[in-house]
Scaffold this motif. Structure first.
Motif, PDB file in Angstrom:
ATOM      1  N   THR A 150       0.816  -1.214   0.000  1.00 47.21           N
ATOM      2  CA  THR A 150       0.000   0.000   0.000  1.00 47.21           C
ATOM      3  C   THR A 150       0.851   1.266   0.000  1.00 47.21           C
ATOM      4  N   ASN A 151       2.166   1.113   0.209  1.00 46.40           N
ATOM      5  CA  ASN A 151       3.079   2.256   0.187  1.00 46.40           C
ATOM      6  C   ASN A 151       4.491   1.731  -0.047  1.00 46.40           C
ATOM      7  N   PRO A 152       5.420   2.591  -0.472  1.00 48.67           N
ATOM      8  CA  PRO A 152       6.792   2.144  -0.784  1.00 48.67           C
ATOM      9  C   PRO A 152       7.637   1.954   0.471  1.00 48.67           C
ATOM     10  N   ASN A 153       7.230   1.031   1.314  1.00 47.85           N
ATOM     11  CA  ASN A 153       7.924   0.787   2.577  1.00 47.85           C
ATOM     12  C   ASN A 153       9.315   0.208   2.298  1.00 47.85           C
ATOM     13  N   THR A 154      10.341   0.834   2.850  1.00 49.61           N
ATOM     14  CA  THR A 154      11.712   0.381   2.608  1.00 49.61           C
ATOM     15  C   THR A 154      12.218  -0.589   3.670  1.00 49.61           C
ATOM     16  N   GLU A 181      15.307  -7.542  -0.916  1.00 44.58           N
ATOM     17  CA  GLU A 181      15.222  -7.217   0.507  1.00 44.58           C
ATOM     18  C   GLU A 181      15.428  -5.725   0.736  1.00 44.58           C
ATOM     19  N   LYS A 182      14.446  -5.072   1.324  1.00 44.83           N
ATOM     20  CA  LYS A 182      14.536  -3.669   1.760  1.00 44.83           C
ATOM     21  C   LYS A 182      15.122  -2.741   0.689  1.00 44.83           C
ATOM     22  N   PRO A 183      14.402  -2.539  -0.404  1.00 42.69           N
ATOM     23  CA  PRO A 183      14.919  -1.686  -1.470  1.00 42.69           C
ATOM     24  C   PRO A 183      14.866  -0.212  -1.084  1.00 42.69           C
ATOM     25  N   PRO A 184      15.652   0.647  -1.756  1.00 38.24           N
ATOM     26  CA  PRO A 184      15.519   2.090  -1.540  1.00 38.24           C
ATOM     27  C   PRO A 184      14.151   2.568  -2.000  1.00 38.24           C
ATOM     28  N   VAL A 185      13.733   3.732  -1.531  1.00 38.86           N
ATOM     29  CA  VAL A 185      12.356   4.179  -1.724  1.00 38.86           C
ATOM     30  C   VAL A 185      11.985   4.321  -3.203  1.00 38.86           C
ATOM     31  N   GLU A 186      12.899   4.818  -4.035  1.00 41.44           N
ATOM     32  CA  GLU A 186      12.574   4.972  -5.453  1.00 41.44           C
ATOM     33  C   GLU A 186      12.348   3.622  -6.117  1.00 41.44           C
ATOM     34  N   MET A 187      13.155   2.653  -5.760  1.00 41.13           N
ATOM     35  CA  MET A 187      12.973   1.305  -6.305  1.00 41.13           C
ATOM     36  C   MET A 187      11.646   0.716  -5.831  1.00 41.13           C
ATOM     37  N   ARG A 189       8.972   2.330  -5.077  1.00 46.32           N
ATOM     38  CA  ARG A 189       7.904   2.985  -5.852  1.00 46.32           C
ATOM     39  C   ARG A 189       7.769   2.350  -7.234  1.00 46.32           C
ATOM     40  N   GLN A 190       8.880   2.063  -7.864  1.00 42.34           N
ATOM     41  CA  GLN A 190       8.846   1.420  -9.177  1.00 42.34           C
ATOM     42  C   GLN A 190       8.213   0.034  -9.091  1.00 42.34           C
ATOM     43  N   PHE A 191       8.576  -0.702  -8.043  1.00 40.41           N
ATOM     44  CA  PHE A 191       7.987  -2.031  -7.853  1.00 40.41           C
ATOM     45  C   PHE A 191       6.461  -1.938  -7.792  1.00 40.41           C
ATOM     46  N   ILE A 192       5.987  -1.018  -6.974  1.00 36.76           N
ATOM     47  CA  ILE A 192       4.543  -0.900  -6.779  1.00 36.76           C
ATOM     48  C   ILE A 192       3.850  -0.485  -8.067  1.00 36.76           C
ATOM     49  N   SER A 193       4.484   0.385  -8.837  1.00 35.10           N
ATOM     50  CA  SER A 193       3.859   0.886 -10.071  1.00 35.10           C
ATOM     51  C   SER A 193       3.652  -0.215 -11.108  1.00 35.10           C
TER      52      SER A 193
END
Length: 376
Positions: A150-154, A181-187, A189-193
């Protein structure tokens, strides 16, 4: 209830981000973090009692916490509480429990779960677990549970899955493509998109024979050393086994290596509850977005604030916005929610101060000089 269904509960963690209520001698799994009247461990055990026979639930914890487990969950048999002499991550922990289960029931079908996660929607949870157990009972596969992000949790792990369902009539089961495992926030966001990723809930389901095969293939040294352990293993031998074992997670050691891993999309809501901010996002809020989890709180001109103090304590809060107010019987923490990363430093500073206060001041001894006659 199927007598072959087993559960391994991993209860050896610390949860330092919940300081000050959580300390090394009082870890997260033994606390009522959610304000439900039960500790995280008690809630987890109760959850799985509805899926597995009570005597088929094995809890693996640290030596320091074994008595605490038995205090919180009464009537456990000796084999149901396994004490690890030292921490070696999750792969040795699971192998130890699997060896104990194998001696009791080689046909076992096993769920592996953390002890300190929050599950919402028990009925949906039971349906998912029963579906997963039915699939692993008949197929040589490993199932991990994925949660729609539901959000770009790092702070969470991410699972990329194949778009097409893995098996007929299993729309919620997909082949795993990658683990991150625990990606940076921009990554993140890309995953979720892409819509192709789940959060990794850390819950695994596999038949015991599949588990043992996976360990022998991908972690042969752990299989060799841990699959010989029994409840009669001398403490010295157990200590030696752990001391010589590599420290490795089952995620990295097996899940990321095996080609028979599938992810099932959870029908329930889930949270790792790994920090005060995570708890704030999980708990209920009042009209001003305050999360009063524990304690009798009187708030004035206060909003967006999390409160977790002893249940019998009154706390009066005036004029706070976006804060954490947490306390145990000895320590009170008041910290902006967006500066939560400082809590580890706070804990270290307080621990050092307490240690310093506990030491008695050193007094220079008096020195008496004795002169001999020859010196005079």
């Amino acid at each position: 209830m199927n007598e072959n269904n087993y559960c391994i509960i991993m209860a050896g963690g610390y949860g330092s981000r919940f300081w000050p209520i959580c300390k090394s001698n009082n870890p997260k799994q033994f606390l009522d973090i959610l304000g439900t009247g039960q500790s995280m461990l008690q809630s987890t055990f109760s959850r799985f009692e509805r899926i597995c026979p009570r005597e088929n639930i094995i809890i693996v914890t640290g030596e320091l916490y074994a008595d605490r487990v038995r205090e919180q969950i009464k009537g456990l048999k000796c084999y149901q509480v396994l004490s690890e002499p030292t921490r070696r991550n999750t792969a040795p922990c699971i192998a130890y429990a699997a060896s104990i289960i194998y001696a009791r029931n080689p046909k076992a079908n096993i769920i592996v779960t953390p002890s300190d996660h929050a599950i919402f929607g028990q009925d949906y949870f039971e349906q998912d677990m029963e579906q997963a157990l039915a699939l692993t009972e008949k197929n040589d596969i490993i199932i991990t549970i994925g949660v729609r992000p539901t959000n770009p949790n790092t702070k969470y792990g991410y699972i990329q899955f194949a778009e097409e369902p893995a098996l007929p009539k299993t729309e919620n089961l997909h082949k795993v493509v990658t683990f991150t495992e625990k990606p940076p926030v921009e990554m993140a966001r890309q995953f979720i998109s892409t819509g192709e990723f789940f959060w990794n809930a850390g819950i695994f389901v596999w038949r015991l024979s599949t588990l043992r095969k996976a360990y022998r293939t991908y972690l042969p040294n752990i299989a060799k050393n841990f699959f010989t352990l029994t409840t009669e293993t001398p403490a010295a031998d157990l200590d030696s086994t752990y001391a010589l074992s590599e420290a490795i997670s089952v995620d990295f050691g097996i899940m990321e290596q095996a080609d028979n891993v599938y992810v099932m999309e959870a029908g329930f809501e889930w949270s790792d509850v790994e920090s005060w901010s995570s708890l704030y996002n999980t708990c209920e809020h009042d009209d001003l977005n305050n999360g009063i989890v524990s304690g009798h709180a009187f708030t004035y001109d206060t909003k967006n604030t999390l409160v977790h103090v002893p249940a019998n304590k009154n706390v009066i809060i005036q004029g706070l916005d976006n804060y954490i107010v947490a306390a145990d019987d000895n320590t009170i923490l008041i910290c902006p929610r967006d500066r939560e990363e400082l809590i580890v430093k706070f804990a270290s500073d307080v621990e050092l101060a307490e240690l310093t206060r506990s030491l008695k001041p050193y007094k220079q001894p008096k020195v008496t000089t004795i002169h001999k006659k020859s010196d005079l």
